[in-house]
Design a protein around this motif. Structure first.
Motif, PDB file in Angstrom:
ATOM      1  N   GLU A  85       0.865  -1.173   0.000  1.00 15.95           N
ATOM      2  CA  GLU A  85       0.000   0.000   0.000  1.00 15.95           C
ATOM      3  C   GLU A  85       0.899   1.219   0.000  1.00 15.95           C
ATOM      4  O   GLU A  85       1.745   1.354   0.884  1.00 15.95           O
ATOM      5  N   GLY A  86       0.775   2.071  -1.004  1.00 17.79           N
ATOM      6  CA  GLY A  86       1.638   3.243  -1.128  1.00 17.79           C
ATOM      7  C   GLY A  86       1.615   4.114   0.103  1.00 17.79           C
ATOM      8  O   GLY A  86       2.629   4.360   0.737  1.00 17.79           O
ATOM      9  N   HIS A  87       0.476   4.585   0.475  1.00 18.62           N
ATOM     10  CA  HIS A  87       0.313   5.323   1.712  1.00 18.62           C
ATOM     11  C   HIS A  87      -1.129   5.787   1.814  1.00 18.62           C
ATOM     12  O   HIS A  87      -1.656   6.391   0.907  1.00 18.62           O
ATOM     13  N   GLY A  88      -1.729   5.507   2.926  1.00 21.29           N
ATOM     14  CA  GLY A  88      -3.098   5.940   3.150  1.00 21.29           C
ATOM     15  C   GLY A  88      -3.454   5.752   4.605  1.00 21.29           C
ATOM     16  O   GLY A  88      -3.067   4.769   5.213  1.00 21.29           O
ATOM     17  N   HIS A  89      -4.164   6.674   5.161  1.00 23.22           N
ATOM     18  CA  HIS A  89      -4.657   6.554   6.524  1.00 23.22           C
ATOM     19  C   HIS A  89      -6.078   6.042   6.401  1.00 23.22           C
ATOM     20  O   HIS A  89      -6.990   6.794   6.077  1.00 23.22           O
ATOM     21  N   PHE A  90      -6.252   4.747   6.646  1.00 21.61           N
ATOM     22  CA  PHE A  90      -7.509   4.095   6.342  1.00 21.61           C
ATOM     23  C   PHE A  90      -8.702   4.723   7.054  1.00 21.61           C
ATOM     24  O   PHE A  90      -9.759   4.890   6.469  1.00 21.61           O
ATOM     25  N   MET A  91      -8.554   5.069   8.307  1.00 24.89           N
ATOM     26  CA  MET A  91      -9.677   5.685   9.027  1.00 24.89           C
ATOM     27  C   MET A  91     -10.035   7.032   8.401  1.00 24.89           C
ATOM     28  O   MET A  91     -11.203   7.353   8.204  1.00 24.89           O
ATOM     29  N   SER A  92      -9.021   7.836   8.072  1.00 29.61           N
ATOM     30  CA  SER A  92      -9.287   9.144   7.464  1.00 29.61           C
ATOM     31  C   SER A  92      -9.894   9.000   6.077  1.00 29.61           C
ATOM     32  O   SER A  92     -10.813   9.737   5.716  1.00 29.61           O
ATOM     33  N   LEU A  93      -9.391   8.056   5.313  1.00 24.41           N
ATOM     34  CA  LEU A  93      -9.955   7.829   3.975  1.00 24.41           C
ATOM     35  C   LEU A  93     -11.411   7.387   4.077  1.00 24.41           C
ATOM     36  O   LEU A  93     -12.262   7.831   3.307  1.00 24.41           O
ATOM     37  N   GLY A  94     -11.711   6.533   5.046  1.00 21.85           N
ATOM     38  CA  GLY A  94     -13.089   6.078   5.254  1.00 21.85           C
ATOM     39  C   GLY A  94     -14.013   7.213   5.658  1.00 21.85           C
ATOM     40  O   GLY A  94     -15.122   7.345   5.147  1.00 21.85           O
ATOM     41  N   ARG A  95     -13.525   8.051   6.597  1.00 16.29           N
ATOM     42  CA  ARG A  95     -14.340   9.188   7.024  1.00 16.29           C
ATOM     43  C   ARG A  95     -14.580  10.160   5.858  1.00 16.29           C
ATOM     44  O   ARG A  95     -15.672  10.705   5.716  1.00 16.29           O
ATOM     45  N   ALA A  96     -13.569  10.367   5.045  1.00 13.60           N
ATOM     46  CA  ALA A  96     -13.700  11.281   3.912  1.00 13.60           C
ATOM     47  C   ALA A  96     -14.775  10.792   2.935  1.00 13.60           C
ATOM     48  O   ALA A  96     -15.476  11.598   2.321  1.00 13.60           O
ATOM     49  N   ARG A  97     -14.924   9.479   2.798  1.00 14.01           N
ATOM     50  CA  ARG A  97     -15.938   8.933   1.893  1.00 14.01           C
ATOM     51  C   ARG A  97     -17.345   9.088   2.464  1.00 14.01           C
ATOM     52  O   ARG A  97     -18.320   8.953   1.757  1.00 14.01           O
ATOM     53  N   MET A  98     -17.453   9.371   3.766  1.00 13.02           N
ATOM     54  CA  MET A  98     -18.753   9.552   4.414  1.00 13.02           C
ATOM     55  C   MET A  98     -19.268  10.985   4.272  1.00 13.02           C
ATOM     56  O   MET A  98     -20.417  11.266   4.572  1.00 13.02           O
ATOM     57  N   ILE A  99     -18.428  11.895   3.798  1.00 14.95           N
ATOM     58  CA  ILE A  99     -18.797  13.304   3.669  1.00 14.95           C
ATOM     59  C   ILE A  99     -19.393  13.533   2.279  1.00 14.95           C
ATOM     60  O   ILE A  99     -18.878  13.041   1.276  1.00 14.95           O
ATOM     61  N   LEU A 100     -20.461  14.304   2.237  1.00 13.07           N
ATOM     62  CA  LEU A 100     -21.085  14.634   0.964  1.00 13.07           C
ATOM     63  C   LEU A 100     -20.079  15.395   0.088  1.00 13.07           C
ATOM     64  O   LEU A 100     -19.573  16.438   0.493  1.00 13.07           O
ATOM     65  N   PRO A 101     -19.758  14.916  -1.114  1.00 10.04           N
ATOM     66  CA  PRO A 101     -18.741  15.547  -1.948  1.00 10.04           C
ATOM     67  C   PRO A 101     -19.267  16.800  -2.691  1.00 10.04           C
ATOM     68  O   PRO A 101     -19.566  16.758  -3.883  1.00 10.04           O
ATOM     69  N   LEU A 102     -19.328  17.895  -1.989  1.00  9.24           N
ATOM     70  CA  LEU A 102     -19.862  19.114  -2.580  1.00  9.24           C
ATOM     71  C   LEU A 102     -18.915  19.782  -3.579  1.00  9.24           C
ATOM     72  O   LEU A 102     -19.354  20.629  -4.358  1.00  9.24           O
ATOM     73  N   GLU A 103     -17.655  19.415  -3.571  1.00  3.93           N
ATOM     74  CA  GLU A 103     -16.724  20.016  -4.534  1.00  3.93           C
ATOM     75  C   GLU A 103     -17.093  19.682  -5.971  1.00  3.93           C
ATOM     76  O   GLU A 103     -16.675  20.360  -6.900  1.00  3.93           O
ATOM     77  N   GLN A 104     -17.916  18.678  -6.172  1.00  6.62           N
ATOM     78  CA  GLN A 104     -18.364  18.293  -7.502  1.00  6.62           C
ATOM     79  C   GLN A 104     -19.687  18.965  -7.904  1.00  6.62           C
ATOM     80  O   GLN A 104     -20.126  18.838  -9.029  1.00  6.62           O
ATOM     81  N   ALA A 105     -20.334  19.684  -6.961  1.00  8.16           N
ATOM     82  CA  ALA A 105     -21.640  20.279  -7.218  1.00  8.16           C
ATOM     83  C   ALA A 105     -21.513  21.424  -8.225  1.00  8.16           C
ATOM     84  O   ALA A 105     -20.622  22.264  -8.136  1.00  8.16           O
ATOM     85  N   ALA A 106     -22.407  21.468  -9.217  1.00  8.68           N
ATOM     86  CA  ALA A 106     -22.388  22.512 -10.241  1.00  8.68           C
ATOM     87  C   ALA A 106     -23.150  23.753  -9.798  1.00  8.68           C
ATOM     88  O   ALA A 106     -22.855  24.858 -10.263  1.00  8.68           O
ATOM     89  N   THR A 107     -24.123  23.565  -8.923  1.00  7.49           N
ATOM     90  CA  THR A 107     -24.918  24.709  -8.449  1.00  7.49           C
ATOM     91  C   THR A 107     -25.162  24.559  -6.940  1.00  7.49           C
ATOM     92  O   THR A 107     -24.900  23.503  -6.353  1.00  7.49           O
TER      93      THR A 107
END
Length: 108
Positions: A85-107
């Motif tokens: 595994e190159g590098h990843g903090h599994f707990m942080s990566l998991g929590r990040a996937r639980m957040i609504l990804p608003l950076e992709q929102a167009a409006t």
């Protein structure tokens, strides 16, 4: 009689194992931890491409070898299943996937 002899010869050749390239690589003479309750340890591994195709005794795995098989003698060394595994903090990566990804929102 001739047909029976021919069938006998073909059967004998096929019983000798792979005549072509066989598997790509075998690891022999080791202590292989399988993490499988049915077979917790083995001596050898057969690998074809990026797939482990067999785990077992040296004798079992040698049957899968061909003339082009790369052979690695583990000389009794321990072999464990794992991954790189190159590098990843599994707990942080998991929590990040639980957040609504608003950076992709167009409006709004």
């Amino acid at each position: 009689m001739r047909r029976s002899f021919l069938l006998l010869v073909i059967s004998a050749v096929l019983a000798c194992g792979p005549q072509g390239p066989g598997v790509d690589m075998v690891l022999l003479n080791g202590t292989v931890v399988t993490v499988d309750d049915r077979q917790p340890e083995a001596q050898a591994i057969a690998i074809d491409g990026d797939t482990i195709v067999a785990v077992g005794s040296n004798q079992d795995i040698r049957r899968l070898m061909g003339s082009n098989t790369e052979v690695i003698d583990l000389e009794g060394r321990l072999t464990l299943p794992g991954f790189v595994e190159g590098h990843g903090h599994f707990m942080s990566l998991g929590r990040a996937r639980m957040i609504l990804p608003l950076e992709q929102a167009a409006t709004w």
